[in-house]
Each structure stands twice: as C-alpha cells, then as structure tokens.
Design a protein around this motif. Structure first.
Motif, PDB file in Angstrom:
ATOM      1  N   VAL A  60    -139.895   3.347  31.127  1.00 17.23           N
ATOM      2  CA  VAL A  60    -138.647   4.048  30.797  1.00 17.23           C
ATOM      3  C   VAL A  60    -138.780   4.753  29.450  1.00 17.23           C
ATOM      4  CG1 VAL A  60    -136.231   3.708  30.132  1.00 17.23           C
ATOM      5  CG2 VAL A  60    -137.114   2.612  32.188  1.00 17.23           C
ATOM      6  N   GLU A  61    -139.306   4.043  28.456  1.00 15.67           N
ATOM      7  CA  GLU A  61    -139.465   4.630  27.120  1.00 15.67           C
ATOM      8  C   GLU A  61    -140.439   5.808  27.142  1.00 15.67           C
ATOM      9  OE1 GLU A  61    -137.747   4.031  24.410  1.00 15.67           O
ATOM     10  OE2 GLU A  61    -136.576   2.541  25.500  1.00 15.67           O
ATOM     11  N   ASN A  62    -141.470   5.701  27.957  1.00 19.84           N
ATOM     12  CA  ASN A  62    -142.439   6.793  28.051  1.00 19.84           C
ATOM     13  C   ASN A  62    -141.798   8.049  28.643  1.00 19.84           C
ATOM     14  OD1 ASN A  62    -145.248   7.907  28.048  1.00 19.84           O
ATOM     15  ND2 ASN A  62    -144.887   7.925  30.251  1.00 19.84           N
ATOM     16  N   MET A  63    -140.992   7.879  29.699  1.00 18.68           N
ATOM     17  CA  MET A  63    -140.314   9.025  30.289  1.00 18.68           C
ATOM     18  C   MET A  63    -139.291   9.606  29.326  1.00 18.68           C
ATOM     19  SD  MET A  63    -138.322   9.390  33.932  1.00 18.68           S
ATOM     20  CE  MET A  63    -139.855   9.054  34.787  1.00 18.68           C
ATOM     21  N   LEU A  64    -138.598   8.736  28.625  1.00 20.40           N
ATOM     22  CA  LEU A  64    -137.598   9.177  27.656  1.00 20.40           C
ATOM     23  C   LEU A  64    -138.244  10.018  26.554  1.00 20.40           C
ATOM     24  CD1 LEU A  64    -134.480   8.525  27.035  1.00 20.40           C
ATOM     25  CD2 LEU A  64    -135.393   6.958  25.332  1.00 20.40           C
ATOM     26  N   SER A  65    -139.321   9.496  25.965  1.00 17.44           N
ATOM     27  CA  SER A  65    -139.959  10.180  24.837  1.00 17.44           C
ATOM     28  C   SER A  65    -140.672  11.455  25.270  1.00 17.44           C
ATOM     29  CB  SER A  65    -140.938   9.237  24.124  1.00 17.44           C
ATOM     30  OG  SER A  65    -141.956   8.807  25.006  1.00 17.44           O
ATOM     31  N   SER A  66    -141.325  11.435  26.433  1.00 10.25           N
ATOM     32  CA  SER A  66    -142.063  12.622  26.869  1.00 10.25           C
ATOM     33  C   SER A  66    -141.104  13.756  27.256  1.00 10.25           C
ATOM     34  CB  SER A  66    -142.979  12.279  28.053  1.00 10.25           C
ATOM     35  OG  SER A  66    -142.236  11.845  29.177  1.00 10.25           O
ATOM     36  N   THR A  67    -139.986  13.417  27.883  1.00 11.02           N
ATOM     37  CA  THR A  67    -139.008  14.447  28.263  1.00 11.02           C
ATOM     38  C   THR A  67    -138.341  15.037  27.024  1.00 11.02           C
ATOM     39  OG1 THR A  67    -138.590  13.248  30.328  1.00 11.02           O
ATOM     40  CG2 THR A  67    -136.996  14.939  29.701  1.00 11.02           C
ATOM     41  N   SER A  68    -137.962  14.175  26.099  1.00  8.29           N
ATOM     42  CA  SER A  68    -137.348  14.635  24.855  1.00  8.29           C
ATOM     43  C   SER A  68    -138.318  15.512  24.058  1.00  8.29           C
ATOM     44  CB  SER A  68    -136.919  13.427  24.014  1.00  8.29           C
ATOM     45  OG  SER A  68    -136.397  13.841  22.774  1.00  8.29           O
ATOM     46  N   ALA A  69    -139.585  15.096  23.982  1.00  7.69           N
ATOM     47  CA  ALA A  69    -140.580  15.871  23.239  1.00  7.69           C
ATOM     48  C   ALA A  69    -140.828  17.231  23.888  1.00  7.69           C
ATOM     49  CB  ALA A  69    -141.886  15.078  23.152  1.00  7.69           C
ATOM     50  N   GLU A  70    -140.822  17.273  25.212  1.00  3.33           N
ATOM     51  CA  GLU A  70    -141.030  18.534  25.925  1.00  3.33           C
ATOM     52  C   GLU A  70    -139.903  19.522  25.612  1.00  3.33           C
ATOM     53  OE1 GLU A  70    -143.053  20.940  29.062  1.00  3.33           O
ATOM     54  OE2 GLU A  70    -143.638  19.256  27.775  1.00  3.33           O
ATOM     55  N   ILE A  71    -138.669  19.041  25.663  1.00  2.00           N
ATOM     56  CA  ILE A  71    -137.529  19.916  25.384  1.00  2.00           C
ATOM     57  C   ILE A  71    -137.516  20.333  23.914  1.00  2.00           C
ATOM     58  CG2 ILE A  71    -134.999  20.014  25.294  1.00  2.00           C
ATOM     59  CD1 ILE A  71    -134.964  18.288  27.832  1.00  2.00           C
ATOM     60  N   ALA A  72    -137.839  19.415  23.017  1.00  4.04           N
ATOM     61  CA  ALA A  72    -137.872  19.748  21.591  1.00  4.04           C
ATOM     62  C   ALA A  72    -138.905  20.834  21.304  1.00  4.04           C
ATOM     63  CB  ALA A  72    -138.175  18.494  20.766  1.00  4.04           C
ATOM     64  N   GLY A  73    -140.070  20.735  21.950  1.00  2.00           N
ATOM     65  CA  GLY A  73    -141.104  21.757  21.765  1.00  2.00           C
ATOM     66  C   GLY A  73    -140.677  23.118  22.296  1.00  2.00           C
ATOM     67  N   LEU A  74    -139.999  23.115  23.431  1.00  2.00           N
ATOM     68  CA  LEU A  74    -139.499  24.365  23.990  1.00  2.00           C
ATOM     69  C   LEU A  74    -138.418  24.987  23.107  1.00  2.00           C
ATOM     70  CD1 LEU A  74    -139.301  23.288  27.746  1.00  2.00           C
ATOM     71  CD2 LEU A  74    -140.938  24.905  26.773  1.00  2.00           C
ATOM     72  N   LEU A  75    -137.584  24.148  22.526  1.00  2.00           N
ATOM     73  CA  LEU A  75    -136.544  24.644  21.614  1.00  2.00           C
ATOM     74  C   LEU A  75    -137.166  25.345  20.413  1.00  2.00           C
ATOM     75  CD1 LEU A  75    -133.840  21.817  21.540  1.00  2.00           C
ATOM     76  CD2 LEU A  75    -133.612  24.103  22.502  1.00  2.00           C
ATOM     77  N   ARG A  76    -138.248  24.775  19.894  1.00  2.00           N
ATOM     78  CA  ARG A  76    -138.911  25.403  18.750  1.00  2.00           C
ATOM     79  C   ARG A  76    -139.447  26.785  19.127  1.00  2.00           C
ATOM     80  NH1 ARG A  76    -140.493  19.977  17.790  1.00  2.00           N
ATOM     81  NH2 ARG A  76    -142.430  20.222  18.971  1.00  2.00           N
ATOM     82  N   GLN A  77    -139.910  26.921  20.355  1.00  2.00           N
ATOM     83  CA  GLN A  77    -140.382  28.234  20.818  1.00  2.00           C
ATOM     84  C   GLN A  77    -139.234  29.229  20.983  1.00  2.00           C
ATOM     85  OE1 GLN A  77    -142.963  28.300  24.305  1.00  2.00           O
ATOM     86  NE2 GLN A  77    -143.451  26.147  23.980  1.00  2.00           N
ATOM     87  N   GLY A  78    -138.146  28.755  21.554  1.00  2.62           N
ATOM     88  CA  GLY A  78    -137.080  29.665  21.966  1.00  2.62           C
ATOM     89  C   GLY A  78    -136.095  30.059  20.901  1.00  2.62           C
ATOM     90  N   CYS A  79    -135.985  29.251  19.833  1.00  2.00           N
ATOM     91  CA  CYS A  79    -134.973  29.508  18.815  1.00  2.00           C
ATOM     92  C   CYS A  79    -135.488  30.421  17.701  1.00  2.00           C
ATOM     93  CB  CYS A  79    -134.462  28.200  18.215  1.00  2.00           C
ATOM     94  SG  CYS A  79    -133.403  27.260  19.338  1.00  2.00           S
ATOM     95  N   TYR A  80    -136.785  30.713  17.707  1.00  2.00           N
ATOM     96  CA  TYR A  80    -137.334  31.524  16.612  1.00  2.00           C
ATOM     97  C   TYR A  80    -138.094  32.723  17.156  1.00  2.00           C
ATOM     98  CZ  TYR A  80    -136.148  27.342  14.025  1.00  2.00           C
ATOM     99  OH  TYR A  80    -135.466  26.274  13.493  1.00  2.00           O
TER     100      TYR A  80
END
Length: 240
Positions: free
Chosen positions: A220-240
């Motif tokens: 559960v923790e692995n899915m939680l962290s990997s999904t959150s990290a994926e979205i966070a990385g995409l946000l960094r791409q898309g917001c700048y």
C-alpha cells in the motif's frame, strides 16, 4: 444517455469558462482496461477537465458536502459523480460503490488529497499528503485488467474568486473539521491548464497476493508513494 451526457457537460463547461486545455502524454491512456484515475485537486473544474482530457466519462468520488450544497449538487449529478456517505458509513460504501462501477467497466476517479486543497487555496504545483483509500481499493477490488492511472492538473493561468465562508459548509457536514476554520471557500477557475498523463500501473496477481499477506502495509505504501511521486513530477513539468 449517461455515456454521453457527462462528457458533453464537461466540454460545455470548459467552453463556457474560456478554459484552454493542453493534453500531454496521451499515448499513456489505457485503451482496453478498467481504470482508476488518480489526480490532484484544487478546483470544482477538476472532474470535468479530466473527462474532457481523457475523452470519456469518469465516475468521480466526491466529498459528502457536495451533494448537500445547492448548485454543487446539480453539478456533481450532471457529472455522474458519486458523493461519499456520512463518516459512519463512508469507507464501506466507498469500496462497495467503486468496486461495482469498476466491475461493470466504468472508469472511477479519486482525488486522494481530499477536499482540503479546494477549501484552502494552494499553489498549482503543490501536493498535499495522499490518503490511502485508492491504494486499498485498487488492491482489494477483485477486478481483472485494472490500471491505476496518475494524472496531473498543472494550471499556468487561473482566476481565484472568494465564494462563501468556509464555516457555512459546516451546516452541510458538521463532522468535517476543516469547515470550522475561518476564511472563504475559493473558486478556482482555470484559464490555461496542462493535463499530463502519467505511466499507468496495472494491478498484478503478485500485488494482490502481497496485499493479502504480511506485506500488505508495504505494498500500500509503495503504491501511495509511487503514485504521489509520479503526479508531483508531472506537476513540475506542467507548471513551468
């Protein structure tokens, strides 16, 4: 009728609000599987925006108060969303409804940050801590060919309007602590926004085997962290 109405409503809403949407990594959208869409959440526009971007209806879980508030109630109905029940029945009903929707081939959408970023305005590139419910659903649901699809909503131009005092919402859900705070519930209207599709994670038999054993917490923790990290990385791409 339902198969077309929420998607049509979504496109109409974006057009009426003058929103310019740009879709990235469209090739990552699964074409023939059951899908659990996971995304960040800052605006009432998020569900219709994601439907328009993904090109299909998605049945989003939404906060209990949204089915109580006039106007919001009509919007979530038009979108085909399923509001969560009052706290006492919330978890059981959520798993039951979401699993049944996935089983019949509907796509289900979840905002694991909850309603917090909607009620208290946050910067477009910031994520709040994810709740674990989506990971338990993905691993617990006995649904074949299920993919968890992370999607980031990265707004580069928006208008923020004050709407109603946050405390007024406690009339509709007295059990919610965030509704006891001062300030106004903001209305975030996207004007220019990037929607970035992450890499899907297909739930495997080994995932479910681990979830049913001693490694349940770890998977559960692995899915939680990997999904959150994926979205966070995409946000960094898309917001700048």
């Amino acid at each position: 009728m339902f198969a077309e109405s929420p998607l049509l409503f979504s496109h109409s809403l974006l057009a009426a609000l003058g929103t310019r949407m740009f879709l990235h990594y469209e090739n990552r959208i699964p074409s023939d599987s059951r899908v659990l869409v996971i995304s960040n959440h800052r605006s009432f526009m998020d569900a219709p925006l994601l439907m328009a971007a993904l090109g299909r209806p998605v049945r989003f879980a939404c906060h209990h108060y949204m089915k109580q508030v006039p106007v919001l109630r009509e919007v979530v109905t038009q979108l085909g969303a399923f509001p969560l029940e009052a706290p006492a029945q919330r978890h059981q009903q959520f798993f039951k409804q979401a699993t049944e929707l996935l089983r019949i081939g509907e796509w289900v959408g979840i905002f694991p940050e909850g309603a917090g970023p909607m009620v208290q305005h946050t910067p477009p590139d910031r994520l709040k801590e994810f709740q674990r419910g989506f990971a338990h659903l993905a691993l617990r649901a006995q649904v074949e060919n299920l993919a968890v699809l992370p999607v980031a909503i990265a707004c580069s131009e928006e208008v923020v309007l004050p709407a109603i005092p946050v405390r007024v919402l406690s009339l509709f859900d007295p059990s919610e602590p965030m509704f006891k705070k001062e300030g106004f519930h903001p209305v975030v209207v996207y004007k220019r926004v990037n929607v970035l599709v992450g890499r899907p994670h297909w739930i495997s038999s080994s995932d479910r085997l681990a979830y049913g054993g001693k490694q349940a917490k770890a998977v559960v923790e692995n899915m939680l962290s990997s999904t959150s990290a994926e979205i966070a990385g995409l946000l960094r791409q898309g917001c700048y």
